[in-house]
Design an enzyme around this catalytic site. Structure first.
Site, mmCIF file in Angstrom:
data_model
loop_
_atom_site.group_PDB
_atom_site.id
_atom_site.type_symbol
_atom_site.label_atom_id
_atom_site.label_comp_id
_atom_site.label_asym_id
_atom_site.label_seq_id
_atom_site.Cartn_x
_atom_site.Cartn_y
_atom_site.Cartn_z
ATOM 1 N N GLY A 1 -2.329 -33.750 -44.741
ATOM 2 C CA GLY A 1 -3.608 -33.407 -44.110
ATOM 3 C C GLY A 1 -3.454 -32.217 -43.179
ATOM 4 O O GLY A 1 -2.399 -31.569 -43.133
ATOM 5 N N ASP B 1 1.197 -39.424 -48.535
ATOM 6 C CA ASP B 1 -0.248 -39.177 -48.493
ATOM 7 C C ASP B 1 -0.893 -39.676 -49.784
ATOM 8 O O ASP B 1 -0.273 -39.644 -50.847
ATOM 9 C CB ASP B 1 -0.515 -37.669 -48.349
ATOM 10 N N ASN B 2 -2.145 -40.121 -49.681
ATOM 11 C CA ASN B 2 -2.873 -40.496 -50.911
ATOM 12 C C ASN B 2 -3.849 -39.391 -51.334
ATOM 13 O O ASN B 2 -4.625 -39.585 -52.260
ATOM 14 C CB ASN B 2 -3.619 -41.825 -50.737
ATOM 15 N N THR C 1 -7.551 -48.508 -43.850
ATOM 16 C CA THR C 1 -6.484 -47.521 -43.629
ATOM 17 C C THR C 1 -5.949 -47.623 -42.205
ATOM 18 O O THR C 1 -4.737 -47.645 -41.987
ATOM 19 C CB THR C 1 -7.011 -46.097 -43.916
ATOM 20 N N TYR D 1 -14.436 -45.944 -37.839
ATOM 21 C CA TYR D 1 -13.319 -45.114 -37.364
ATOM 22 C C TYR D 1 -12.888 -45.561 -35.956
ATOM 23 O O TYR D 1 -11.712 -45.861 -35.727
ATOM 24 C CB TYR D 1 -13.775 -43.660 -37.351
ATOM 25 N N LYS E 1 -9.441 -47.529 -35.116
ATOM 26 C CA LYS E 1 -8.399 -46.904 -34.295
ATOM 27 C C LYS E 1 -8.098 -47.759 -33.051
ATOM 28 O O LYS E 1 -6.958 -47.811 -32.590
ATOM 29 C CB LYS E 1 -8.860 -45.510 -33.857
ATOM 30 N N ARG F 1 -16.697 -30.710 -39.855
ATOM 31 C CA ARG F 1 -16.439 -30.634 -38.414
ATOM 32 C C ARG F 1 -16.939 -29.304 -37.883
ATOM 33 O O ARG F 1 -17.077 -28.325 -38.616
ATOM 34 C CB ARG F 1 -14.946 -30.839 -38.126
HETATM 35 P P1 NAD Z 1 -7.016 -35.078 -42.287
HETATM 36 O O1 NAD Z 1 -8.139 -35.792 -42.954
HETATM 37 O O2 NAD Z 1 -6.806 -33.652 -42.595
HETATM 38 O O3 NAD Z 1 -5.649 -35.840 -42.514
HETATM 39 C C1 NAD Z 1 -5.544 -37.209 -42.771
HETATM 40 C C2 NAD Z 1 -4.557 -37.396 -43.926
HETATM 41 O O4 NAD Z 1 -4.401 -38.797 -44.186
HETATM 42 C C3 NAD Z 1 -5.062 -36.755 -45.221
HETATM 43 O O5 NAD Z 1 -4.041 -36.004 -45.804
HETATM 44 C C4 NAD Z 1 -5.441 -37.952 -46.089
HETATM 45 O O6 NAD Z 1 -5.341 -37.692 -47.465
HETATM 46 C C5 NAD Z 1 -4.469 -39.003 -45.601
HETATM 47 N N1 NAD Z 1 -4.933 -40.376 -45.832
HETATM 48 C C6 NAD Z 1 -6.158 -40.889 -45.600
HETATM 49 N N2 NAD Z 1 -6.184 -42.188 -45.950
HETATM 50 C C7 NAD Z 1 -4.935 -42.492 -46.403
HETATM 51 C C8 NAD Z 1 -4.339 -43.666 -46.924
HETATM 52 N N3 NAD Z 1 -5.043 -44.806 -47.045
HETATM 53 N N4 NAD Z 1 -3.053 -43.605 -47.305
HETATM 54 C C9 NAD Z 1 -2.330 -42.466 -47.204
HETATM 55 N N5 NAD Z 1 -2.841 -41.315 -46.728
HETATM 56 C C10 NAD Z 1 -4.133 -41.336 -46.334
HETATM 57 O O7 NAD Z 1 -7.261 -35.277 -40.719
HETATM 58 P P2 NAD Z 1 -6.430 -34.724 -39.481
HETATM 59 O O8 NAD Z 1 -7.384 -33.987 -38.639
HETATM 60 O O9 NAD Z 1 -5.187 -34.076 -39.931
HETATM 61 O O10 NAD Z 1 -6.082 -36.087 -38.735
HETATM 62 C C11 NAD Z 1 -4.799 -36.686 -38.795
HETATM 63 C C12 NAD Z 1 -4.766 -37.885 -37.854
HETATM 64 O O11 NAD Z 1 -5.060 -37.471 -36.517
HETATM 65 C C13 NAD Z 1 -5.781 -38.956 -38.214
HETATM 66 O O12 NAD Z 1 -5.198 -40.215 -38.008
HETATM 67 C C14 NAD Z 1 -6.895 -38.732 -37.218
HETATM 68 O O13 NAD Z 1 -7.597 -39.910 -36.938
HETATM 69 C C15 NAD Z 1 -6.119 -38.244 -35.998
HETATM 70 N N6 NAD Z 1 -6.972 -37.419 -35.116
HETATM 71 C C16 NAD Z 1 -7.373 -36.164 -35.473
HETATM 72 C C17 NAD Z 1 -8.201 -35.438 -34.629
HETATM 73 C C18 NAD Z 1 -8.649 -34.035 -34.954
HETATM 74 O O14 NAD Z 1 -9.378 -33.431 -34.166
HETATM 75 N N7 NAD Z 1 -8.253 -33.442 -36.053
HETATM 76 C C19 NAD Z 1 -8.637 -35.999 -33.424
HETATM 77 C C20 NAD Z 1 -8.233 -37.290 -33.112
HETATM 78 C C21 NAD Z 1 -7.389 -37.992 -33.950
HETATM 79 N N1 UDP Z 2 -21.794 -30.331 -34.808
HETATM 80 C C1 UDP Z 2 -22.791 -29.370 -34.917
HETATM 81 N N2 UDP Z 2 -22.920 -28.711 -36.107
HETATM 82 C C2 UDP Z 2 -22.097 -28.921 -37.160
HETATM 83 C C3 UDP Z 2 -21.067 -29.885 -37.049
HETATM 84 C C4 UDP Z 2 -20.949 -30.583 -35.856
HETATM 85 O O1 UDP Z 2 -23.545 -29.141 -33.972
HETATM 86 O O2 UDP Z 2 -22.271 -28.259 -38.191
HETATM 87 C C5 UDP Z 2 -21.639 -31.052 -33.521
HETATM 88 C C6 UDP Z 2 -21.556 -32.568 -33.649
HETATM 89 O O3 UDP Z 2 -22.854 -33.138 -33.644
HETATM 90 C C7 UDP Z 2 -20.770 -32.917 -32.400
HETATM 91 C C8 UDP Z 2 -19.811 -31.731 -32.234
HETATM 92 O O4 UDP Z 2 -20.395 -30.667 -32.965
HETATM 93 O O5 UDP Z 2 -21.619 -32.989 -31.291
HETATM 94 C C9 UDP Z 2 -18.408 -31.995 -32.731
HETATM 95 O O6 UDP Z 2 -18.503 -32.528 -34.039
HETATM 96 P P1 UDP Z 2 -17.240 -32.817 -34.945
HETATM 97 O O7 UDP Z 2 -17.729 -33.525 -36.156
HETATM 98 O O8 UDP Z 2 -16.457 -31.570 -35.125
HETATM 99 O O9 UDP Z 2 -16.310 -33.781 -34.066
HETATM 100 P P2 UDP Z 2 -16.574 -35.107 -33.206
HETATM 101 O O10 UDP Z 2 -18.027 -35.398 -33.084
HETATM 102 O O11 UDP Z 2 -15.826 -36.165 -33.936
HETATM 103 O O12 UDP Z 2 -15.999 -34.757 -31.886
#
Ligand code: NAD
Ligand code: UDP
Length: 316
Positions: free
Chosen positions: A11, A32-33, A91, A144, A148, A185
């Protein structure tokens, strides 16, 4: 050299973490899946002799001998985690049980990628780790958020009952190259819209805030957390405390891309948090003065360049 398992390694965050761990001289198994990740994210690592890629779903047990586990597997964007809410909970919860069971059996250290979403729509600002959160258990984000939160509970219980060496990190909004272009996002949406000259979609009035962390700062924080003494288990916030409104983010991206895009205001999604900003006092103290070093503009420029190239390749 340590042998390290990264679940969700293909990911966005996982691929950067795998790359950094390999560069630090470790052996990395990326599991990864491919639900939201892809081989493309780690294709540049496939010829590295100490990198292994495994297709596996963390809701099923997995057996391997490693020293450390980073448990990142879980879709992270609202569109993706709401696509199949039950699978998202499985998951988080069954994935945590399987990985904690593995850690217990092989005596590995295990880090959980938790999230600022455990604070829900917070009534305490900025959010400190001792805040219990304000989460709607039956709302559209709950698969979610509650998944978590339950994973954190499982981690603490495996630690207390079975002495598993755990680390809990609460990650705040992180962005950078290799974000999924269709994950909805805000950073990826706005950059792609700006580069294509389409209207920027602001949900609500754009006054809601987020604090955006560049991926390299997060990876540094994750690794420092894994390397803290065993008696520090967290949870610890890792994020960038510079807070911006969504409207400010839109304006900055339009300026940095020189875009002619206009703004469209759409309804705010259900339970969308109004504000979010990490208190990182604990991280700074425990993680050897860890501090985010990449400003929003600097990080956005790198991310814009990534999406520019992606769009150019798409149209070739
Ligand atoms: P992402 O979706 O890019 O990565 C998640 C990865 O997990 C993907 O590669 C997906 O294929 C894999 N996956 C999902 N379900 C699976 C399963 N059942 N088995 C095996 N693999 C599986 O998202 P990311 O932004 O890289 O997030 C990674 C982690 O960080 C996540 O746990 C997410 O909750 C956490 N996180 C991310 C953010 C952010 O802002 N990106 C913020 C808070 C927490
Ligand atoms: N958001 C937005 N336009 C978009 C996508 C997201 O205004 O096209 C807003 C969304 O409503 C939220 C913030 O941006 O208030 C962050 O959203 P995101 O999905 O990136 O992350 P999260 O809400 O999980 O923090």
């Amino acid at each position: 050299m340590k042998k390290i398992l990264v679940t969700g390694g293909a990911g966005f965050i996982g691929s950067h973490l795998c790359e950094r761990l390999l560069n630090d001289g470790h052996e990395v198994v990326c599991l990864d899946n491919y639900f939201t990740g892809s081989k493309q994210n780690v294709i540049h690592l496939l010829n590295r002799p100490y990198f292994e890629l495994v297709r596996h779903d963390v809701t099923m047990p997995y057996f391997i001998e490693v020293d450390e586990i980073y448990n990142l597997a879980c879709p992270a964007s609202p569109i993706h985690y709401q696509y199949n809410g039950i699978k998202t909970i499985k998951t988080s919860v069954m994935g945590a049980i399987n990985m904690l069971g593995l850690a217990k059996r092989i005596k590995a250290k295990i880090l959980q990628a938790s999230t600022s979403e455990v604070y829900g729509d917070p009534k305490v600002h900025p959010q400190t780790e001792d805040y219990w959160g304000h989460v709607n258990p039956i709302g559209s984000r709950s698969c979610y958020d509650e998944g978590k939160r339950c994973a954190e509970t499982l981690f603490i219980n495996y630690h207390n009952q079975n002495q598993v060496r755990i680390k809990i990190v609460r990650i705040f909004n992180t962005y950078g190259p290799r974000m999924h272009p269709q994950d909805g996002r805000v950073v990826s949406n706005f950059i792609i819209q700006a580069l294509k000259g389409e209207d920027i979609t602001i949900y609500g009035d754009g006054k809601q805030t987020r604090s955006f962390q560049y991926i390299d700062d997060l990876v540094e924080g994750l690794i420092r957390m894994m390397n803290t003494p065993d008696d520090f288990i967290g949870p610890v916030n890792i994020g960038n405390p510079s807070e911006f409104t969504i409207q400010e983010l839109a304006n900055t991206i339009i300026r940095l891309t020189n875009s002619k895009s206009g703004l469209t205001y759409l309804p705010l999604p259900e339970d969308d948090p109004i504000q979010r900003k990490p208190d990182i006092t604990l991280a700074k103290k425990i993680l050897n003065n860890w501090n985010p070093t990449i400003s929003l503009e600097a990080g956005l420029i790198k991310t814009i360049n990534y999406f520019k190239e992606l769009i150019q390749n798409e149209t070739k």
